[in-house]
Write a protein that holds these residues in place. Structure first.
Motif: not given
Length: 293
Positions: A15-17, A20, A53-54, A56
């Motif tokens: 999801e990189q979040n 979520r 925001r995300k 990695t």
């Protein structure tokens, strides 16, 4: 490493979040973040770069992602196999195969089994010989189709009653398309798209008279379908097996066999002393029955 934590990590990587990922896992964002932070502390490696925001993955995180997915897949498979172990009509069969027309033979067996046992599912992975043996050796698949040359000492196996014929895939407009067969000298100065299977096994070195790595290799690939489109656009030639790509009708491509002729034997293999599920036993029995005729 707990499987639960690995699933947490994989969800964040996907999801990189965190928010979520927490939603897909049905947990809170704070709990997910805390659990993964503790995991990083325990192993002494930073796995995730936390952005506003995300997120990695670090290099260590990218390494773990592949291994974690393999571990989770194996655990899920084992659980599912145990659930279905007492049943002779349900379950999963996992197969990895080097790219070969011999899959048509196995597809016939799969189709017959599916017609009689609709709850049996087949999962097929295609890749190079090295990728197939890796999946076999780590238990991610039950069976593999391997192309000669292959070390069979650690496997039980069936030799399949078909042989793959080596040749060259090229444009219809190529000057070599005028020939009935391709000689080693024809390929020495050509741009070659090479399968990893060919390079890994060095299978064509005897025919070529040189190591395949000495050719003008402009691209490598695992499966021939995408490279076939590259050949259509004029990128070069590919050594491959006959009947993998449809070259009939209005195709811009053609296939020419090698001369001297090069054929390769094929084996269905599985790990020695492997405890088979009912679905695996049924698949192997039906294949043996088919080969007996």
């Amino acid at each position: 490493m707990e499987v639960r934590i690995l699933k947490y990590f994989l969800a964040v990587a996907q999801e990189q979040n965190f928010t979520r990922a927490a939603e897909t896992l049905h947990t809170s964002q704070s709990n997910l973040s805390r659990q993964l932070a503790t995991f990083e502390d325990d192993i002494g490696k930073k796995l995730i770069n936390r952005g506003s925001r995300k997120v990695t993955l670090t290099d260590e995180g990218m390494f773990l992602r592949k291994r974690a997915q393999e571990i989770v897949d194996l655990v899920d498979r084992t659980s599912n196999d145990l659930t279905n172990f007492d049943s002779d009509v349900t379950g999963d069969v996992y197969l990895a195969s080097a790219e070969t027309p011999a899959m048509r033979l196995l597809a016939d067996v799969m189709f017959e089994i599916q017609n009689q046992h609709s709850q049996i599912r087949f999962h097929v992975f295609s890749g190079s010989t090295i990728e197939v043996t890796e999946r076999l050796d780590t238990g991610l698949v039950d069976f593999g189709i391997l192309v000669e040359p292959v070390d069979l000492q650690k496997y039980d196996y069936l030799r399949l009653p078909v042989k793959d014929t080596w040749g060259v895939l090229m444009q219809q407009s190529s000057p070599l398309a005028q020939k009935d067969a391709i000689e080693p000298a024809d390929m020495r100065d050509k741009s070659i798209l090479a399968s990893r299977q060919m390079l890994d096994s060095n299978v064509l070195s005897g025919w070529l008279g040189i190591n395949p790595h000495e050719l003008n290799i402009v691209a490598t690939f695992n499966l021939i379908n995408s490279p076939a489109m590259m050949i259509e656009r004029g990128m070069g030639y590919a050594f491959t097996f006959s009947n993998l790509i449809n070259t009939t009708g209005n195709s811009d491509l053609c296939f020419r066999p090698l001369t001297p002729r090069m054929e390769t034997s094929l084996y269905l293999v599985w790990k020695k002393y492997q405890v088979m599920t009912p679905a695996n036993k049924l698949f192997l029995k039906r294949l043996r029955d088919k080969l007996a005729f």
